[in-house]
Design an enzyme around this catalytic site. Structure first.
Site, PDB file in Angstrom:
ATOM      1  N   HIS A  19       0.837  -1.054   0.078  1.00 14.26           N
ATOM      2  CA  HIS A  19       0.074   0.060   0.018  1.00 14.26           C
ATOM      3  C   HIS A  19       0.743   1.157   0.010  1.00 14.26           C
ATOM      4  O   HIS A  19       0.649   2.131  -0.758  1.00 14.26           O
ATOM      5  CB  HIS A  19      -1.099  -0.049   1.305  1.00 14.26           C
ATOM      6  N   GLU A  20       1.767   1.287   0.966  1.00 14.28           N
ATOM      7  CA  GLU A  20       2.825   2.580   1.056  1.00 14.28           C
ATOM      8  C   GLU A  20       3.682   2.607  -0.103  1.00 14.28           C
ATOM      9  O   GLU A  20       3.840   3.781  -0.609  1.00 14.28           O
ATOM     10  CB  GLU A  20       3.556   2.357   2.553  1.00 14.28           C
ATOM     11  N   HIS A  72       1.857   4.233  -3.144  1.00 16.29           N
ATOM     12  CA  HIS A  72       1.612   5.761  -2.916  1.00 16.29           C
ATOM     13  C   HIS A  72       2.987   6.188  -3.351  1.00 16.29           C
ATOM     14  O   HIS A  72       2.954   7.154  -4.197  1.00 16.29           O
ATOM     15  CB  HIS A  72       1.612   5.976  -1.337  1.00 16.29           C
TER      16      HIS A  72
END
Length: 194
Positions: free
Chosen positions: A12-13, A16
């Site tokens: 997820h990170e 980004h």
């Protein structure tokens, strides 16, 4: 569950940071955060303490987060597009992971360990996606909505951030989270698992 959660929040990170890079911001790359090596992503509270307490207390819920990747929207070539796409990248990565785990599920055969890994991969990633799409600052959903608002409303909306976590806790502990998102969760479960 812990392994799937840890892997999923890192993806997820990184998503980004990768999309920020594609939008012109190399901050995450410069800080060495575009890596699947878990060490740079560990947040003492979100990655270790909270999941450990929930796991060992047999709470029935497993939750956590990785250290957010640093992003500087001032570097985006197009602020609005950058803010929306970078914010959406994390939840979309969780949807993609849920779909991958759903595709692997039939291959589990008689292996209960692999079956549970894939099952939790679908469930945890769908919950991470839906949770992060809640439009309460500082969650990703708020950063998708905010650039679409008129400037006057953006300022008002941004003022919710200091109380955002209180609102999120109220949503979770009041049961509204389940009432509002359970039908959406079921929709995605049926879509992915048939």
């Amino acid at each position: 569950m812990v392994v799937v959660l840890f892997f999923s929040v890192i993806v997820h990170e990184v998503a980004h940071g990768y999309v920020a890079l594609k939008n012109g911001d190399s901050t995450a790359k410069d800080y060495g955060r575009l890596t699947m090596n878990p060490l740079p992503h560990i947040d003492l509270v979100g990655t270790i303490l909270v999941p450990a307490v929930l796991y060992f207390s047999h709470s029935g819920v497993l939750f956590g987060w990785a250290k957010p990747v640093p992003v500087n929207p001032a570097n985006f070539r197009n602020y609005r597009l950058g803010e929306i796409t970078v914010s959406a990248a994390g939840p979309l990565s969780n949807l993609l992971l849920a779909a991958v785990f759903a595709q692997l599920l039939p291959w589990s055969g008689g292996n209960p360990g692999f079956f549970h890994l894939c099952k939790y991969g679908v469930i945890i990633n769908l919950y991470l996606m839906l949770f992060n799409l809640i439009p309460i600052p500082p969650l990703d959903g708020s950063k998708i909505v905010m650039p679409l608002l008129p400037r006057s409303l953006q300022r008002l909306y941004a003022q919710l951030e200091p109380v955002g976590f209180i609102l999120i806790l109220l949503l979770l502990y009041s049961g509204l989270w389940g009432v509002l998102l359970r039908p959406i969760f079921r929709f995605f479960m049926e879509l992915l698992l048939g």
